[in-house]
Scaffold this motif. Structure first.
Motif, PDB file in Angstrom:
ATOM      1  N   VAL A  99       7.207   6.349  66.425  1.00 35.17           N
ATOM      2  CA  VAL A  99       6.741   6.041  65.072  1.00 35.17           C
ATOM      3  C   VAL A  99       7.767   6.509  64.042  1.00 35.17           C
ATOM      4  CG1 VAL A  99       4.877   6.366  63.400  1.00 35.17           C
ATOM      5  CG2 VAL A  99       4.361   6.272  65.854  1.00 35.17           C
ATOM      6  N   LEU A 100       8.295   7.697  64.224  1.00 35.31           N
ATOM      7  CA  LEU A 100       9.344   8.255  63.376  1.00 35.31           C
ATOM      8  C   LEU A 100      10.646   8.306  64.184  1.00 35.31           C
ATOM      9  CD1 LEU A 100       7.386  11.201  61.679  1.00 35.31           C
ATOM     10  CD2 LEU A 100       7.929   8.966  60.692  1.00 35.31           C
ATOM     11  N   PRO A 101      11.780   8.527  63.530  1.00 38.97           N
ATOM     12  CA  PRO A 101      13.047   8.610  64.270  1.00 38.97           C
ATOM     13  C   PRO A 101      12.956   9.583  65.444  1.00 38.97           C
ATOM     14  CG  PRO A 101      13.476   8.567  61.922  1.00 38.97           C
ATOM     15  CD  PRO A 101      11.985   8.664  62.071  1.00 38.97           C
ATOM     16  N   ARG A 102      13.440   9.157  66.593  1.00 39.94           N
ATOM     17  CA  ARG A 102      13.232   9.943  67.805  1.00 39.94           C
ATOM     18  C   ARG A 102      13.928  11.295  67.781  1.00 39.94           C
ATOM     19  NH1 ARG A 102      10.496   7.757  71.870  1.00 39.94           N
ATOM     20  NH2 ARG A 102      10.074   5.514  71.833  1.00 39.94           N
ATOM     21  N   PHE A 103      15.026  11.421  67.042  1.00 41.65           N
ATOM     22  CA  PHE A 103      15.707  12.717  67.049  1.00 41.65           C
ATOM     23  C   PHE A 103      14.909  13.772  66.298  1.00 41.65           C
ATOM     24  CE2 PHE A 103      17.300  10.863  63.120  1.00 41.65           C
ATOM     25  CZ  PHE A 103      17.398  11.939  62.260  1.00 41.65           C
ATOM     26  N   TRP A 104      13.874  13.356  65.544  1.00 39.50           N
ATOM     27  CA  TRP A 104      12.985  14.322  64.904  1.00 39.50           C
ATOM     28  C   TRP A 104      12.062  14.979  65.920  1.00 39.50           C
ATOM     29  CZ3 TRP A 104      10.921  11.794  59.718  1.00 39.50           C
ATOM     30  CH2 TRP A 104      12.020  11.517  58.900  1.00 39.50           C
ATOM     31  N   GLY A 105      11.974  14.420  67.094  1.00 47.39           N
ATOM     32  CA  GLY A 105      11.062  14.926  68.117  1.00 47.39           C
ATOM     33  C   GLY A 105      11.729  15.831  69.126  1.00 47.39           C
ATOM     34  N   ARG A 106      12.751  16.576  68.714  1.00 57.37           N
ATOM     35  CA  ARG A 106      13.416  17.492  69.621  1.00 57.37           C
ATOM     36  C   ARG A 106      12.756  18.866  69.581  1.00 57.37           C
ATOM     37  NH1 ARG A 106      19.413  15.954  67.294  1.00 57.37           N
ATOM     38  NH2 ARG A 106      19.563  13.877  68.234  1.00 57.37           N
ATOM     39  N   SER A 107      12.772  19.560  70.700  1.00 53.43           N
ATOM     40  CA  SER A 107      12.285  20.934  70.735  1.00 53.43           C
ATOM     41  C   SER A 107      13.458  21.863  71.009  1.00 53.43           C
ATOM     42  CB  SER A 107      11.195  21.118  71.797  1.00 53.43           C
ATOM     43  OG  SER A 107      11.709  20.862  73.087  1.00 53.43           O
ATOM     44  N   HIS A 108      13.360  23.073  70.516  1.00 50.74           N
ATOM     45  CA  HIS A 108      14.442  24.041  70.637  1.00 50.74           C
ATOM     46  C   HIS A 108      14.598  24.475  72.091  1.00 50.74           C
ATOM     47  CE1 HIS A 108      16.847  27.664  69.897  1.00 50.74           C
ATOM     48  NE2 HIS A 108      17.130  27.149  68.707  1.00 50.74           N
ATOM     49  N   ALA A 109      15.839  24.553  72.552  1.00 51.09           N
ATOM     50  CA  ALA A 109      16.095  24.880  73.953  1.00 51.09           C
ATOM     51  C   ALA A 109      15.591  26.261  74.326  1.00 51.09           C
ATOM     52  CB  ALA A 109      17.596  24.772  74.244  1.00 51.09           C
ATOM     53  N   ARG A 110      15.630  27.207  73.385  1.00 48.59           N
ATOM     54  CA  ARG A 110      15.200  28.580  73.698  1.00 48.59           C
ATOM     55  C   ARG A 110      13.795  28.880  73.190  1.00 48.59           C
ATOM     56  NH1 ARG A 110      16.384  33.560  71.005  1.00 48.59           N
ATOM     57  NH2 ARG A 110      17.836  32.472  69.633  1.00 48.59           N
ATOM     58  N   HIS A 111      13.485  28.468  71.953  1.00 47.47           N
ATOM     59  CA  HIS A 111      12.180  28.784  71.370  1.00 47.47           C
ATOM     60  C   HIS A 111      11.085  27.803  71.808  1.00 47.47           C
ATOM     61  CE1 HIS A 111      14.120  31.757  68.984  1.00 47.47           C
ATOM     62  NE2 HIS A 111      14.802  30.893  68.242  1.00 47.47           N
ATOM     63  N   VAL A 161       5.068  -0.261  59.426  1.00 49.55           N
ATOM     64  CA  VAL A 161       5.969   0.297  60.435  1.00 49.55           C
ATOM     65  C   VAL A 161       5.732  -0.378  61.786  1.00 49.55           C
ATOM     66  CG1 VAL A 161       6.513   2.369  61.776  1.00 49.55           C
ATOM     67  CG2 VAL A 161       6.238   2.526  59.303  1.00 49.55           C
ATOM     68  N   GLY A 162       4.470  -0.666  62.086  1.00 46.43           N
ATOM     69  CA  GLY A 162       4.149  -1.313  63.346  1.00 46.43           C
ATOM     70  C   GLY A 162       4.767  -2.687  63.482  1.00 46.43           C
ATOM     71  N   VAL A 163       4.825  -3.420  62.374  1.00 42.22           N
ATOM     72  CA  VAL A 163       5.439  -4.746  62.391  1.00 42.22           C
ATOM     73  C   VAL A 163       6.960  -4.643  62.512  1.00 42.22           C
ATOM     74  CG1 VAL A 163       5.856  -6.837  61.034  1.00 42.22           C
ATOM     75  CG2 VAL A 163       3.569  -5.829  61.101  1.00 42.22           C
ATOM     76  N   LEU A 164       7.546  -3.701  61.778  1.00 46.31           N
ATOM     77  CA  LEU A 164       9.000  -3.546  61.782  1.00 46.31           C
ATOM     78  C   LEU A 164       9.514  -2.889  63.062  1.00 46.31           C
ATOM     79  CD1 LEU A 164       9.554  -2.358  58.084  1.00 46.31           C
ATOM     80  CD2 LEU A 164       9.855  -4.657  59.029  1.00 46.31           C
TER      81      LEU A 164
END
Length: 507
Positions: free
Chosen positions: A331-343, A463-466
């Motif tokens: 739904v949003l840019p995929r790089f916003w969905g990263r989690s921290h490798a340590r935390h 967003v769903g259409v685009l």
């Protein structure tokens, strides 16, 4: 395309959150978001003044009952929709992909505005205490708000366990002092008129404007449903989330009802209305001083600040996880969905959220808005209506989902309770919309905000259409690989065979 992106990013950019939060930790997070001392110290006097007077405490009980019926269906869905998106994933499961996308953006608006509201109040309150009570420098409210944003951003960037511990300490302190004040009032036999009975009689409950009273009461529950947002970090999601949801609702409902009744009893049915109108900000502090001691009043004043801080920290964590979930479902840019490798935290979403909060504060300052009378009041109004609409849509989605899939045969959980919830929420939505102008300071501003609420929902279908691949119910490919689960199928709810309900699933 989405699958490829997920696969290539998975090794270098983790997209999984981790934790072993139990029922108690999640309840701390959720009840902290409800800001119990802030509600008792701020919303209760307002509900008494412009709501239904001395009968206002009953509105918290009414709100608890309405939300209980909502929670029954909400909890029933948790085992069949395992995504951590809460509202919007449930809406998508029942009403379809485009409605789910609309719900996702409405949820973001709701939680962002309530967070902005509290940031404004916190900045003004902290500045007042430092300059007036401590003799410190008289700095603009936004300086203190900026400091709070920085601390919240630091905690939100790190593992969720740190935030839960901070919230746990603050929450115990604020609930503890209010219960001490409640006990002081009860042991003293109430104020000059004894214990209040207005909340127990139909005439007392119906006095004044009960509709507005219910609106203020429901605003105090915003965030109780966020238990599902922490699903990925829960110790045993299928058991922990239902238990935490019911426990949060029970704690919030009983606490608000008892505390509001104690405040009214301390002043008397007539005196409470007079005092709430004359000094709403200091009513609870004065109650503590009169029935427990001056020191208790000072403690209440200090804990009001920590209550506000706990509230924004909790909502910061909630918004982070909404963004994280929306990014990992396309739904949003995929790089916003990263989690921290340590935390193992949604650190990218946390940084974005911190930046968005700073931008909003800059906009408020540039517009010359008052942090309490305009920022807090207006943003709270948007959040209240958005919250009710999201619950209404979710309740309808629950009915449609179980009627279509027939994966759960429990009539009470999947039909009766959700229907009652829909009726109650329809009434609440009507009352809130009808009084929206009063809540945000006039219909000129109210009309603009109503358009904003509708527009936020319509962003979803656009967003769903685009982005045809954007799906609130999608499961990233890396999750299937890591869990050795079945392959993800777009727009399909992963369900498990229905078994006999556990005790915590029975309302």
């Amino acid at each position: 395309m989405a699958s490829t992106a997920s696969t290539t990013e998975a090794p270098a950019q983790p997209r999984r959150l981790s934790g072993r939060l139990g029922v108690g930790s999640i309840v701390f997070m959720v009840v902290a978001a409800a800001a119990p001392l802030t509600v008792v110290g701020g919303s209760v006097p307002l509900g008494i003044t412009i709501g239904n007077g001395a009968g206002f405490p009953a509105m918290y009980a009414v709100g608890s009952v309405v939300l209980f019926f909502f929670a029954v269906g909400f909890v029933a869905m948790t085992r069949y929709v395992p995504n951590a998106g809460a509202f919007y994933t449930y809406i998508a499961a029942g009403l379809g992909r485009l409605h789910g996308l609309g719900g996702s953006f409405l949820a973001l608006l709701t939680y962002q505005t309530i967070q902005a509201a509290v940031y404004g109040y916190l900045g003004a309150a902290l500045g007042g205490v430092v300059s007036d009570d401590l003799g410190g420098p008289d700095l603009p409210w936004w300086v203190w708000t900026g400091l709070a944003i920085a601390v919240v951003g630091f905690l939100g960037y790190r593992h969720i366990d740190l935030s839960s511990k901070v919230l746990g300490v603050l929450l115990i302190a604020e609930i503890g002092i209010v219960l001490v004040v409640d006990a002081g009032v009860v042991l003293a036999g109430g104020g000059p008129e004894g214990f209040s009975t207005a909340s127990l009689t139909p005439s007392g409950i119906a006095a004044g404007a009960p509709g507005i009273g219910l609106m203020f009461a429901l605003a105090g529950f915003i965030g109780f449903e966020c238990t599902a947002v922490f699903r990925d970090e829960a110790r045993d999601p299928d058991r922990t989330i239902p238990r935490a949801t019911y426990a949060s609702l029970a704690v919030i409902g009983v606490f608000y009802t008892l505390s509001a009744w104690s405040v009214v009893s301390a002043w008397g049915d007539t005196g409470a209305v007079t005092e709430a109108a004359a000094d709403p900000e200091g009513m609870v502090v004065q109650t503590a001083s009169d029935f427990v001691g001056v020191a208790a009043g000072d403690v209440v004043q200090a804990l009001l600040l920590t209550s506000l801080f706990a509230c924004v920290l909790s909502f910061h964590n909630v918004v982070n996880r909404y963004v994280f979930s929306m990014a990992n479902t396309g739904v949003l840019p995929r790089f916003w969905g990263r989690s921290h490798a340590r935390h193992h935290s949604p650190h990218t979403a946390s940084l974005l959220q911190t930046g968005a909060s700073v931008a909003l504060v800059v906009a408020f300052v540039a517009a010359g808005l008052d942090p309490v009378l305009q920022v807090y009041t207006w943003m709270s109004g948007i959040a209240t209506l958005g919250f009710i609409l999201l619950m209404l849509l979710t309740c309808i989605a629950v009915l449609v989902f179980f009627a279509r899939t027939r994966v759960d045969a429990r009539v009470w959980n999947t039909k009766v309770a959700p229907v009652i919830g829909v009726v109650g929420l329809l009434v609440a939505a009507y009352l809130t919309a009808a009084n929206f102008g009063l809540l945000v300071g006039g219909w000129t501003v109210g009309a603009v905000f109503l358009v904003l609420i509708v527009a936020s929902y319509l962003v979803g279908p656009l967003v769903g259409v685009l982005k045809p691949g954007a799906d609130p119910l999608a499961v990233a490919a890396f999750e299937a690989q890591l869990d050795a689960a079945e392959p993800a199928v777009p727009h399909q709810v992963r369900s498990t065979p229905h078994t006999a309900p556990d005790s915590e699933d029975i309302a």
